[in-house]
Write a protein that holds these residues in place. Structure first.
Motif, PDB file in Angstrom:
ATOM      1  N   ALA A   1       0.833  -1.206   0.000  1.00  0.00           N
ATOM      2  CA  ALA A   1       0.000   0.000   0.000  1.00  0.00           C
ATOM      3  C   ALA A   1       0.871   1.261   0.000  1.00  0.00           C
ATOM      4  CB  ALA A   1      -0.930  -0.005   1.207  1.00  0.00           C
ATOM      5  N   ASP A   2       1.989   1.209   0.730  1.00  0.00           N
ATOM      6  CA  ASP A   2       2.921   2.348   0.714  1.00  0.00           C
ATOM      7  C   ASP A   2       3.492   2.571  -0.683  1.00  0.00           C
ATOM      8  OD1 ASP A   2       2.590   2.894   3.373  1.00  0.00           O
ATOM      9  OD2 ASP A   2       4.531   2.117   4.023  1.00  0.00           O
ATOM     10  N   ALA A   3       3.805   1.479  -1.376  1.00  0.00           N
ATOM     11  CA  ALA A   3       4.363   1.581  -2.729  1.00  0.00           C
ATOM     12  C   ALA A   3       3.337   2.177  -3.691  1.00  0.00           C
ATOM     13  CB  ALA A   3       4.826   0.212  -3.215  1.00  0.00           C
ATOM     14  N   VAL A   4       2.103   1.748  -3.570  1.00  0.00           N
ATOM     15  CA  VAL A   4       1.033   2.272  -4.429  1.00  0.00           C
ATOM     16  C   VAL A   4       0.835   3.766  -4.162  1.00  0.00           C
ATOM     17  CG1 VAL A   4      -1.445   2.165  -4.932  1.00  0.00           C
ATOM     18  CG2 VAL A   4      -0.127   0.052  -4.636  1.00  0.00           C
ATOM     19  N   HIS A   5       0.803   4.136  -2.898  1.00  0.00           N
ATOM     20  CA  HIS A   5       0.625   5.548  -2.530  1.00  0.00           C
ATOM     21  C   HIS A   5       1.756   6.409  -3.093  1.00  0.00           C
ATOM     22  CE1 HIS A   5      -0.385   9.108  -0.236  1.00  0.00           C
ATOM     23  NE2 HIS A   5       0.795   9.092   0.357  1.00  0.00           N
ATOM     24  N   PHE A   6       2.990   5.958  -2.902  1.00  0.00           N
ATOM     25  CA  PHE A   6       4.139   6.690  -3.455  1.00  0.00           C
ATOM     26  C   PHE A   6       3.997   6.880  -4.961  1.00  0.00           C
ATOM     27  CE2 PHE A   6       8.027   6.084  -5.929  1.00  0.00           C
ATOM     28  CZ  PHE A   6       8.686   7.276  -5.653  1.00  0.00           C
ATOM     29  N   ALA A   7       3.676   5.808  -5.666  1.00  0.00           N
ATOM     30  CA  ALA A   7       3.635   5.874  -7.131  1.00  0.00           C
ATOM     31  C   ALA A   7       2.514   6.784  -7.619  1.00  0.00           C
ATOM     32  CB  ALA A   7       3.469   4.469  -7.706  1.00  0.00           C
ATOM     33  N   LYS A   8       1.347   6.691  -7.002  1.00  0.00           N
ATOM     34  CA  LYS A   8       0.218   7.511  -7.449  1.00  0.00           C
ATOM     35  C   LYS A   8       0.473   8.994  -7.208  1.00  0.00           C
ATOM     36  CE  LYS A   8      -3.643   4.236  -7.192  1.00  0.00           C
ATOM     37  NZ  LYS A   8      -4.920   3.914  -6.503  1.00  0.00           N
ATOM     38  N   VAL A   9       0.968   9.316  -6.023  1.00  0.00           N
ATOM     39  CA  VAL A   9       1.234  10.725  -5.698  1.00  0.00           C
ATOM     40  C   VAL A   9       2.361  11.276  -6.585  1.00  0.00           C
ATOM     41  CG1 VAL A   9       2.073  12.289  -3.902  1.00  0.00           C
ATOM     42  CG2 VAL A   9       0.381  10.537  -3.336  1.00  0.00           C
ATOM     43  N   THR A  10       3.412  10.498  -6.729  1.00  0.00           N
ATOM     44  CA  THR A  10       4.542  10.939  -7.537  1.00  0.00           C
ATOM     45  C   THR A  10       4.136  11.117  -8.988  1.00  0.00           C
ATOM     46  OG1 THR A  10       6.111   9.871  -6.045  1.00  0.00           O
ATOM     47  CG2 THR A  10       6.886  10.340  -8.270  1.00  0.00           C
ATOM     48  N   ALA A  11       3.371  10.159  -9.536  1.00  0.00           N
ATOM     49  CA  ALA A  11       2.924  10.275 -10.926  1.00  0.00           C
ATOM     50  C   ALA A  11       2.065  11.519 -11.123  1.00  0.00           C
ATOM     51  CB  ALA A  11       2.152   9.023 -11.331  1.00  0.00           C
ATOM     52  N   ALA A  12       1.176  11.804 -10.174  1.00  0.00           N
ATOM     53  CA  ALA A  12       0.320  12.992 -10.296  1.00  0.00           C
ATOM     54  C   ALA A  12       1.161  14.270 -10.305  1.00  0.00           C
ATOM     55  CB  ALA A  12      -0.692  13.022  -9.155  1.00  0.00           C
ATOM     56  N   GLU A  13       2.153  14.330  -9.424  1.00  0.00           N
ATOM     57  CA  GLU A  13       2.989  15.535  -9.367  1.00  0.00           C
ATOM     58  C   GLU A  13       3.857  15.673 -10.609  1.00  0.00           C
ATOM     59  OE1 GLU A  13       3.161  16.101  -4.511  1.00  0.00           O
ATOM     60  OE2 GLU A  13       4.962  15.344  -5.527  1.00  0.00           O
ATOM     61  N   LEU A  14       4.392  14.566 -11.115  1.00  0.00           N
ATOM     62  CA  LEU A  14       5.236  14.633 -12.308  1.00  0.00           C
ATOM     63  C   LEU A  14       4.428  15.008 -13.536  1.00  0.00           C
ATOM     64  CD1 LEU A  14       7.610  11.544 -11.835  1.00  0.00           C
ATOM     65  CD2 LEU A  14       8.088  13.941 -11.329  1.00  0.00           C
ATOM     66  N   THR A  15       3.266  14.403 -13.722  1.00  0.00           N
ATOM     67  CA  THR A  15       2.472  14.709 -14.916  1.00  0.00           C
ATOM     68  C   THR A  15       1.994  16.153 -14.903  1.00  0.00           C
ATOM     69  OG1 THR A  15       0.538  13.709 -13.848  1.00  0.00           O
ATOM     70  CG2 THR A  15       1.716  12.357 -15.422  1.00  0.00           C
ATOM     71  N   GLU A  16       1.683  16.674 -13.731  1.00  0.00           N
ATOM     72  CA  GLU A  16       1.280  18.078 -13.631  1.00  0.00           C
ATOM     73  C   GLU A  16       2.395  18.998 -14.121  1.00  0.00           C
ATOM     74  OE1 GLU A  16      -0.676  21.651 -12.814  1.00  0.00           O
ATOM     75  OE2 GLU A  16      -1.456  19.618 -13.071  1.00  0.00           O
ATOM     76  N   LEU A  17       3.642  18.594 -13.901  1.00  0.00           N
ATOM     77  CA  LEU A  17       4.788  19.396 -14.328  1.00  0.00           C
ATOM     78  C   LEU A  17       5.128  19.214 -15.808  1.00  0.00           C
ATOM     79  CD1 LEU A  17       7.182  18.701 -11.322  1.00  0.00           C
ATOM     80  CD2 LEU A  17       5.916  20.824 -11.758  1.00  0.00           C
ATOM     81  N   GLY A  18       4.736  18.056 -16.361  1.00  0.00           N
ATOM     82  CA  GLY A  18       5.153  17.727 -17.719  1.00  0.00           C
ATOM     83  C   GLY A  18       6.328  16.774 -17.782  1.00  0.00           C
ATOM     84  N   VAL A  19       6.706  16.197 -16.629  1.00  0.00           N
ATOM     85  CA  VAL A  19       7.759  15.176 -16.593  1.00  0.00           C
ATOM     86  C   VAL A  19       7.106  13.833 -16.892  1.00  0.00           C
ATOM     87  CG1 VAL A  19       9.491  14.029 -15.160  1.00  0.00           C
ATOM     88  CG2 VAL A  19       9.079  16.486 -14.897  1.00  0.00           C
ATOM     89  N   ASN A  20       7.654  13.102 -17.876  1.00  0.00           N
ATOM     90  CA  ASN A  20       6.980  11.890 -18.337  1.00  0.00           C
ATOM     91  C   ASN A  20       7.726  10.597 -18.056  1.00  0.00           C
ATOM     92  OD1 ASN A  20       8.944  11.763 -20.533  1.00  0.00           O
ATOM     93  ND2 ASN A  20       7.733  13.344 -21.546  1.00  0.00           N
ATOM     94  N   MET A  21       8.920  10.679 -17.459  1.00  0.00           N
ATOM     95  CA  MET A  21       9.699   9.474 -17.171  1.00  0.00           C
ATOM     96  C   MET A  21      10.359   9.600 -15.812  1.00  0.00           C
ATOM     97  SD  MET A  21      12.917   7.844 -19.343  1.00  0.00           S
ATOM     98  CE  MET A  21      11.917   7.166 -20.665  1.00  0.00           C
ATOM     99  N   ASN A  22      10.207   8.554 -14.994  1.00  0.00           N
ATOM    100  CA  ASN A  22      10.871   8.525 -13.692  1.00  0.00           C
ATOM    101  C   ASN A  22      11.937   7.439 -13.709  1.00  0.00           C
ATOM    102  OD1 ASN A  22      11.566   8.940 -11.040  1.00  0.00           O
ATOM    103  ND2 ASN A  22       9.635   8.248 -10.160  1.00  0.00           N
ATOM    104  N   MET A  23      13.171   7.815 -13.397  1.00  0.00           N
ATOM    105  CA  MET A  23      14.258   6.839 -13.311  1.00  0.00           C
ATOM    106  C   MET A  23      14.126   6.079 -11.997  1.00  0.00           C
ATOM    107  SD  MET A  23      15.716   7.226 -16.159  1.00  0.00           S
ATOM    108  CE  MET A  23      16.595   8.224 -17.367  1.00  0.00           C
TER     109      MET A  23
END
Length: 332
Positions: A104-126
């Protein structure tokens, strides 16, 4: 995006991902996009001053690529959480992979991080880090891994991959074929890992197999010297590891990326032309060069030379660009 209309310069440039200095669409970035026709950029703290600036930067580089007749750019960042997180407050700060309690922690991290990155226009996470740090080893990755067993790393890592990619951010699993056992830092010099294929298959490779089953967009190669697998080249320059093991034996069909070629593990031992020749022979898709300097232009020229001089390299290079464009069409 029809590859048959691409110039040789475009075929070469798509295989370069570069770092740069500055926080806006400056002349250096324009040169990278317009003249070297690079396929992607990577953002570091030096490029980031706040949400509005980052969003403007991402929008302006994509718009510039578009008006110059280039495909959309990969815009990548290292946002693992914890020790390696380029985005500081006001972005969400996470304690890091070792502190995750469950899936659940992993899912939360990924969802929040993806939302913040897409809002910025960043499309790839290393990310995510799919290395396993065995208990009792002073692993260089101890503060960045999900855990001490392949099962835990696989379970949490695939959750991160799935929920980044379901939310329009490409995930890049790293550092293939696994650096959790190493105790020295490839930023400084080249570590050696004296593990044979049986040891890798029973431990280090398992999370990467899980990542491939999860259809991870990219896999990053380490700069580690696995002397029992390839006695001549580190993973990031090794046809045995990148082509034979990852592509042929494990069946990975996504994009393969080097770790930063500016690291001491590579720079202290090889000149950039030799490095690029190895990358071409290993069917590695993207060369990652994270700092401004002549190596970015030399890499482009060497890739261009390879696809101009050799029909076999040109044909394999076109396959690389097709893999890159397939991802761009899916995500961008």
């Amino acid at each position: 995006m029809n590859i048959t209309t691409f110039s040789k310069e475009q075929l070469a440039g798509q295989r370069v991902m570069a770092g740069f200095d500055g926080t806006d669409l400056n002349n250096d970035l324009k040169f990278l996009i317009d003249t070297l026709k690079i396929g992607g950029i990577i953002l570091f703290t030096r490029n980031l001053s706040g949400p509005d600036q980052i969003k403007e930067l991402c929008q302006s580089v994509q718009e510039y690529a578009r008006i110059r007749g280039q495909p959309p750019l990969f815009i990548a960042i290292d946002q693992e959480g914890g020790q390696v997180a380029r985005l500081k407050e006001p972005f969400t700060q996470f304690p890091g992979n070792p502190k995750m309690k469950d899936e659940a922690d992993a899912v939360h991290f990924a969802k929040v991080t993806a939302a913040e990155l897409t809002e910025l226009g960043v499309n790839m996470n290393m990310a995510p880090v799919m290395d396993v740090a065995p208990e009792g080893v002073q692993s260089i990755m101890a503060e960045r891994v999900f855990g001490h067993t392949p099962e835990r790393v696989s379970a949490l890592g695939t959750k991160v991959i799935r929920h980044l990619q379901n939310n329009r951010v490409m995930a890049v699993a790293k550092h293939f074929p696994g650096i959790g056992r190493t105790t020295s830092d490839s930023h400084n010099d080249m570590p050696f890992l004296n593990a044979d294929m049986a040891a890798l298959e029973s431990f280090d490779l398992l999370p990467f197999e899980a990542a491939i089953k999860q259809a991870v967009a990219g896999i990053m190669l380490s700069h580690i010297f696995y002397n029992k697998i390839d006695p001549k080249w580190p993973a990031s320059l090794s046809p045995r590891i990148a082509k034979k093991l990852l592509r042929n034996m494990m069946g990975f069909a996504g994009i393969v990326i080097t770790d930063d070629l500016d690291m001491g593990a590579i720079k202290k031992h090889y000149d950039i032309r030799t490095v690029i020749q190895q990358i071409l022979s290993a069917d590695i898709d993207i060369t990652l060069i994270c700092h401004k300097g002549p190596n970015i232009e030399i890499a482009f020229e060497e890739i261009l030379k390879g696809i101009t001089d050799t029909q076999e390299i040109k044909t394999r290079g076109e396959a690389s660009v097709r893999r890159i464009l397939k991802l761009k069409e899916k995500y961008l």
